[in-house]
Write a protein that holds these residues in place. Structure first.
Motif, PDB file in Angstrom:
ATOM      1  N   GLY A   1       0.810  -1.210   0.000  1.00 16.90           N
ATOM      2  CA  GLY A   1       0.000   0.000   0.000  1.00 16.90           C
ATOM      3  C   GLY A   1       0.839   1.253   0.000  1.00 16.90           C
ATOM      4  N   ILE A   2       1.924   1.254   0.774  1.00 20.42           N
ATOM      5  CA  ILE A   2       2.824   2.409   0.794  1.00 20.42           C
ATOM      6  C   ILE A   2       3.382   2.676  -0.594  1.00 20.42           C
ATOM      7  N   GLY A   3       3.632   1.610  -1.360  1.00 14.89           N
ATOM      8  CA  GLY A   3       4.156   1.791  -2.698  1.00 14.89           C
ATOM      9  C   GLY A   3       3.140   2.345  -3.678  1.00 14.89           C
ATOM     10  N   ARG A   4       1.846   2.155  -3.400  1.00 17.07           N
ATOM     11  CA  ARG A   4       0.814   2.567  -4.345  1.00 17.07           C
ATOM     12  C   ARG A   4       0.030   3.796  -3.904  1.00 17.07           C
ATOM     13  N   LEU A   5       0.086   4.119  -2.626  1.00 26.17           N
ATOM     14  CA  LEU A   5      -0.617   5.284  -2.101  1.00 26.17           C
ATOM     15  C   LEU A   5       0.397   6.333  -1.673  1.00 26.17           C
ATOM     16  N   SER A   6      -0.070   7.565  -1.506  1.00 24.43           N
ATOM     17  CA  SER A   6       0.808   8.573  -0.942  1.00 24.43           C
ATOM     18  C   SER A   6       0.999   8.287   0.540  1.00 24.43           C
ATOM     19  N   ALA A   7       2.075   8.834   1.098  1.00 24.63           N
ATOM     20  CA  ALA A   7       2.353   8.602   2.509  1.00 24.63           C
ATOM     21  C   ALA A   7       1.222   9.110   3.383  1.00 24.63           C
ATOM     22  N   THR A   8       0.648  10.258   3.022  1.00 24.04           N
ATOM     23  CA  THR A   8      -0.428  10.813   3.839  1.00 24.04           C
ATOM     24  C   THR A   8      -1.689   9.967   3.769  1.00 24.04           C
ATOM     25  N   GLN A   9      -1.958   9.376   2.610  1.00 20.70           N
ATOM     26  CA  GLN A   9      -3.121   8.491   2.518  1.00 20.70           C
ATOM     27  C   GLN A   9      -2.955   7.284   3.421  1.00 20.70           C
ATOM     28  N   VAL A  10      -1.745   6.730   3.453  1.00 22.77           N
ATOM     29  CA  VAL A  10      -1.498   5.564   4.290  1.00 22.77           C
ATOM     30  C   VAL A  10      -1.648   5.907   5.764  1.00 22.77           C
ATOM     31  N   THR A  11      -1.216   7.108   6.162  1.00 22.67           N
ATOM     32  CA  THR A  11      -1.263   7.454   7.572  1.00 22.67           C
ATOM     33  C   THR A  11      -2.688   7.490   8.116  1.00 22.67           C
ATOM     34  N   PHE A  12      -3.670   7.734   7.272  1.00 30.34           N
ATOM     35  CA  PHE A  12      -5.044   7.747   7.730  1.00 30.34           C
ATOM     36  C   PHE A  12      -5.488   6.372   8.225  1.00 30.34           C
ATOM     37  N   LEU A  13      -4.785   5.331   7.827  1.00 28.38           N
ATOM     38  CA  LEU A  13      -5.162   3.981   8.227  1.00 28.38           C
ATOM     39  C   LEU A  13      -4.535   3.572   9.556  1.00 28.38           C
ATOM     40  N   GLY A  14      -3.530   4.305  10.026  1.00 27.12           N
ATOM     41  CA  GLY A  14      -2.820   3.939  11.249  1.00 27.12           C
ATOM     42  C   GLY A  14      -3.696   3.749  12.471  1.00 27.12           C
ATOM     43  N   PRO A  15      -4.642   4.660  12.760  1.00 27.98           N
ATOM     44  CA  PRO A  15      -5.469   4.498  13.964  1.00 27.98           C
ATOM     45  C   PRO A  15      -6.335   3.241  13.967  1.00 27.98           C
ATOM     46  N   LEU A  16      -6.460   2.557  12.846  1.00 32.16           N
ATOM     47  CA  LEU A  16      -7.251   1.334  12.842  1.00 32.16           C
ATOM     48  C   LEU A  16      -6.676   0.269  13.772  1.00 32.16           C
ATOM     49  N   SER A  17      -5.354   0.297  13.992  1.00 30.90           N
ATOM     50  CA  SER A  17      -4.734  -0.710  14.855  1.00 30.90           C
ATOM     51  C   SER A  17      -5.135  -0.559  16.315  1.00 30.90           C
ATOM     52  N   PRO A  18      -4.868   0.595  16.968  1.00 29.25           N
ATOM     53  CA  PRO A  18      -5.312   0.717  18.359  1.00 29.25           C
ATOM     54  C   PRO A  18      -6.828   0.711  18.500  1.00 29.25           C
ATOM     55  N   LEU A  19      -7.530   1.235  17.501  1.00 27.97           N
ATOM     56  CA  LEU A  19      -8.988   1.205  17.574  1.00 27.97           C
ATOM     57  C   LEU A  19      -9.496  -0.230  17.573  1.00 27.97           C
ATOM     58  N   THR A  20      -8.920  -1.065  16.723  1.00 33.36           N
ATOM     59  CA  THR A  20      -9.311  -2.472  16.690  1.00 33.36           C
ATOM     60  C   THR A  20      -9.005  -3.151  18.017  1.00 33.36           C
ATOM     61  N   ALA A  21      -7.824  -2.862  18.585  1.00 36.11           N
ATOM     62  CA  ALA A  21      -7.454  -3.463  19.867  1.00 36.11           C
ATOM     63  C   ALA A  21      -8.437  -3.079  20.962  1.00 36.11           C
ATOM     64  N   ALA A  22      -8.811  -1.798  21.004  1.00 34.44           N
ATOM     65  CA  ALA A  22      -9.747  -1.344  22.028  1.00 34.44           C
ATOM     66  C   ALA A  22     -11.127  -1.978  21.845  1.00 34.44           C
ATOM     67  N   VAL A  23     -11.596  -2.055  20.599  1.00 31.11           N
ATOM     68  CA  VAL A  23     -12.914  -2.633  20.324  1.00 31.11           C
ATOM     69  C   VAL A  23     -12.930  -4.123  20.657  1.00 31.11           C
ATOM     70  N   VAL A  24     -11.872  -4.841  20.269  1.00 28.09           N
ATOM     71  CA  VAL A  24     -11.806  -6.271  20.584  1.00 28.09           C
ATOM     72  C   VAL A  24     -11.750  -6.484  22.091  1.00 28.09           C
ATOM     73  N   GLY A  25     -10.953  -5.661  22.787  1.00 25.62           N
ATOM     74  CA  GLY A  25     -10.870  -5.791  24.234  1.00 25.62           C
ATOM     75  C   GLY A  25     -12.204  -5.565  24.911  1.00 25.62           C
ATOM     76  N   TRP A  26     -12.979  -4.612  24.416  1.00 22.97           N
ATOM     77  CA  TRP A  26     -14.280  -4.312  25.006  1.00 22.97           C
ATOM     78  C   TRP A  26     -15.344  -5.335  24.603  1.00 22.97           C
ATOM     79  N   ALA A  27     -15.411  -5.663  23.315  1.00 21.72           N
ATOM     80  CA  ALA A  27     -16.490  -6.503  22.806  1.00 21.72           C
ATOM     81  C   ALA A  27     -16.263  -7.987  23.057  1.00 21.72           C
ATOM     82  N   VAL A  28     -15.031  -8.437  22.980  1.00 19.73           N
ATOM     83  CA  VAL A  28     -14.742  -9.872  23.073  1.00 19.73           C
ATOM     84  C   VAL A  28     -14.219 -10.267  24.448  1.00 19.73           C
ATOM     85  N   LEU A  29     -13.324  -9.463  25.011  1.00 20.20           N
ATOM     86  CA  LEU A  29     -12.678  -9.820  26.268  1.00 20.20           C
ATOM     87  C   LEU A  29     -13.356  -9.216  27.487  1.00 20.20           C
ATOM     88  N   GLY A  30     -14.344  -8.370  27.285  1.00 22.53           N
ATOM     89  CA  GLY A  30     -15.067  -7.805  28.405  1.00 22.53           C
ATOM     90  C   GLY A  30     -14.296  -6.780  29.199  1.00 22.53           C
TER      91      GLY A  30
END
Length: 325
Positions: A230-259
């Motif tokens: 993706g970094i090779g095909r998108l601009s660096a700024t476009q890729v950075t918009f996807l970064g928060p998906l990692s901690p957001l996913t961790a928080a959602v999984v911790g809340w929804a699955v692990l209680g």
């Protein structure tokens, strides 16, 4: 730059989403208190697999550079990440990692000579303040070693990110090979350390084997390949918009699955940290769009540079966690 295809963005987004599940997989399926062994099992098989696919070895000074990047981005980062995952809730560990933007701003000023903008510093400070709210609110329930491990992991990856930008990559070498070098170097470093510190490998049951296979194949080999593709095909700024998906996913999984519970102050801190990171990325996008007519000459949309490109000044936004996981 040509318009971004939704499919490319969607596939690239799978990488940070996958990384956000690391904490849950670690705590639910893997042997307890084995951060070095777990880091080894995630890094070395993935590195060897990608190395077999890339079929390119480092040359000259890149043996040393690949080793340094492998230590920072993999060899130190992975065990510290897993240590934090073993000792504190996954969502909290992910949010602690949001101090990365501020660390990268400071390191970029020191190592790249890039003057930090007021907005980048402010967004980094707000992100750090959000993290402090999360940690202080849960001070009675969070482990100090886990917090320190999460901070150290973020610092290691931040330095590795800045050095990756400073050194670029050799001519003719793609992201797949560069990733393979780092994963292999980090895994080879972890192998003797895991044996000396943690002893013989633990007995693995079915869930543990499945967890390690997921981490090595989907969470690391495939995810890293999608990310750098993706970094090779998108601009660096476009890729950075996807970064928060990692901690957001961790928080959602911790809340929804692990209680895992999130109190009001913790939720406010999480929103501040994520919002500040997104604001910094939006600011970077505005700067790149404004500079679009000269982006090619200045390297504004080039996330990595080869050795022959080091004479020009790239403008990749290093305030974002684009390479964090």
């Amino acid at each position: 730059m040509a318009a971004t295809r939704p499919t490319v963005v969607a596939l690239t987004a799978l990488a940070p989403v996958s990384w956000g599940t690391t904490y849950a997989v670690t705590t639910e399926f893997l042997p307890a208190d084995r951060p070095l062994f777990t880091g080894l099992m995630r890094a070395l098989p993935a590195g060897l697999l990608l190395l077999a696919l890339a079929r390119v070895l480092p040359r000259g000074v890149w043996w040393g550079k690949a080793a340094v990047l492998g230590v920072l981005n993999i060899g130190a980062f992975f065990p510290l990440l897993f240590l934090s995952a073993y000792r504190m809730p996954g969502g909290m560990a992910a949010v602690v990692g949001s101090i990365g933007p501020l660390l990268v701003v400071a390191l970029s000023a020191l190592l790249l000579g890039q003057r930090p903008t007021t907005r980048s510093v402010l967004t980094g400070v707000v992100a750090g303040f959000g993290v402090s709210l999360v940690v202080l609110e849960a001070a009675g329930g969070l482990d100090a070693i886990g917090v320190l491990a999460a901070v150290a992991a973020t610092a290691s990856m931040s330095l590795g990110t800045v050095l990756t930008k400073r050194w670029g990559r050799p001519d003719g070498v793609g992201p797949l090979a560069l990733t393979a070098w780092q994963l292999t170097a980090g895994g080879l470093l972890l192998a003797p350390l895991a044996l000396l510190v943690e002893g013989a490998p633990p007995a693995l049951d079915g869930p543990a084997v499945g967890g390690y296979l997921y981490l090595a194949l989907a969470n690391t080999a495939l995810a890293y390949w999608l990310w750098f593709r993706g970094i090779g095909r998108l601009s660096a700024t476009q890729v950075t918009f996807l970064g928060p998906l990692s901690p957001l996913t961790a928080a959602v999984v911790g809340w929804a699955v692990l209680g895992e519970a999130l109190g009001p102050v913790q939720l406010a801190g999480t929103v501040l940290a994520f919002g500040a990171t997104l604001a910094g990325q939006a600011a970077a996008r505005t700067r790149v769009v404004a500079a679009a007519p000269t982006a090619h000459a200045g390297g504004g949309a080039v996330p990595f540079s080869s050795a022959s490109q080091k004479g020009r000044k790239d403008s990749m936004d290093l305030t974002s966690p684009a390479l964090r996981r």
